[in-house]
Motif scaffolding. Sequence first.
Motif, PDB file in Angstrom:
ATOM      1  N   LYS A 170       0.918   7.255  -6.241  1.00  0.00           N
ATOM      2  CA  LYS A 170      -0.433   7.779  -6.474  1.00  0.00           C
ATOM      3  C   LYS A 170      -1.198   6.926  -7.494  1.00  0.00           C
ATOM      4  O   LYS A 170      -1.861   7.418  -8.396  1.00  0.00           O
TER       5      LYS A 170
ATOM      6  N   GLY B   8      -3.721   3.320  -7.625  1.00  0.00           N
ATOM      7  CA  GLY B   8      -4.522   2.439  -6.800  1.00  0.00           C
ATOM      8  C   GLY B   8      -5.360   1.491  -7.636  1.00  0.00           C
ATOM      9  O   GLY B   8      -5.633   1.756  -8.810  1.00  0.00           O
TER      10      GLY B   8
ATOM     11  N   PHE C 194       2.016   1.992  -3.549  1.00  0.00           N
ATOM     12  CA  PHE C 194       0.926   2.542  -4.348  1.00  0.00           C
ATOM     13  C   PHE C 194       0.639   3.990  -3.964  1.00  0.00           C
ATOM     14  O   PHE C 194       0.422   4.834  -4.827  1.00  0.00           O
ATOM     15  N   GLN C 195       0.660   4.280  -2.667  1.00  0.00           N
ATOM     16  CA  GLN C 195       0.411   5.644  -2.218  1.00  0.00           C
ATOM     17  C   GLN C 195       1.492   6.595  -2.724  1.00  0.00           C
ATOM     18  O   GLN C 195       1.195   7.694  -3.182  1.00  0.00           O
ATOM     19  N   ALA C 196       2.743   6.180  -2.655  1.00  0.00           N
ATOM     20  CA  ALA C 196       3.848   7.017  -3.123  1.00  0.00           C
ATOM     21  C   ALA C 196       3.735   7.303  -4.621  1.00  0.00           C
ATOM     22  O   ALA C 196       4.047   8.412  -5.071  1.00  0.00           O
TER      23      ALA C 196
ATOM     24  N   ALA D  94       0.836  -1.203   0.000  1.00  0.00           N
ATOM     25  CA  ALA D  94       0.000   0.000   0.000  1.00  0.00           C
ATOM     26  C   ALA D  94       0.869   1.250   0.000  1.00  0.00           C
ATOM     27  O   ALA D  94       0.545   2.238  -0.669  1.00  0.00           O
ATOM     28  N   ALA D  95       1.985   1.224   0.715  1.00  0.00           N
ATOM     29  CA  ALA D  95       2.884   2.383   0.762  1.00  0.00           C
ATOM     30  C   ALA D  95       3.446   2.708  -0.627  1.00  0.00           C
ATOM     31  O   ALA D  95       3.546   3.885  -1.009  1.00  0.00           O
TER      32      ALA D  95
END
Length: 145
Positions: A51, A53, A47-49, A44-45
């Motif tokens: 941006k 999803g 994907f968040q970095a 998840a980290a």
Amino acid sequence: MNTFFEGPVLWSQIDANMHLRHSAYADFAAQARLNLLDQFGLTAAQFQALKIGPILFREELIYHREVSANDTVRVSCEISRCKKDGSRWSIRHELFRKDGIKAATIYVDGAWIDMQKRKLTALPPELMEKFQTLPRTEDFTEDPA
């Protein structure tokens, strides 16, 4: 079977008929997908970095047997179809009760979205390399990119 979630059925997941409520099946499948990605290095980290999803276009549940309060479920995850570039994909889940009886099959079709542009995207090469190692169904199909 490639199990990516195992856990108890909680009281809050039970419907008025004392069975696992319909939306809880989808919740278990979603958790299994997140566990699958995480176990294969797609966190998840990351994907968040980036941006980026996952999004779903379709979710279909086929109920086979009832699941009751205080049961335990196991949920499998396998890629059943994807584009060659991994931009769109399908996953088949099977949900089993603690007695080994298959209670549901869950099919999802999804893709990756660039959360800033709000447009579909492909995974960057370093994540695509990991995505290609995810477990696949025996009848896996790869579509042209």
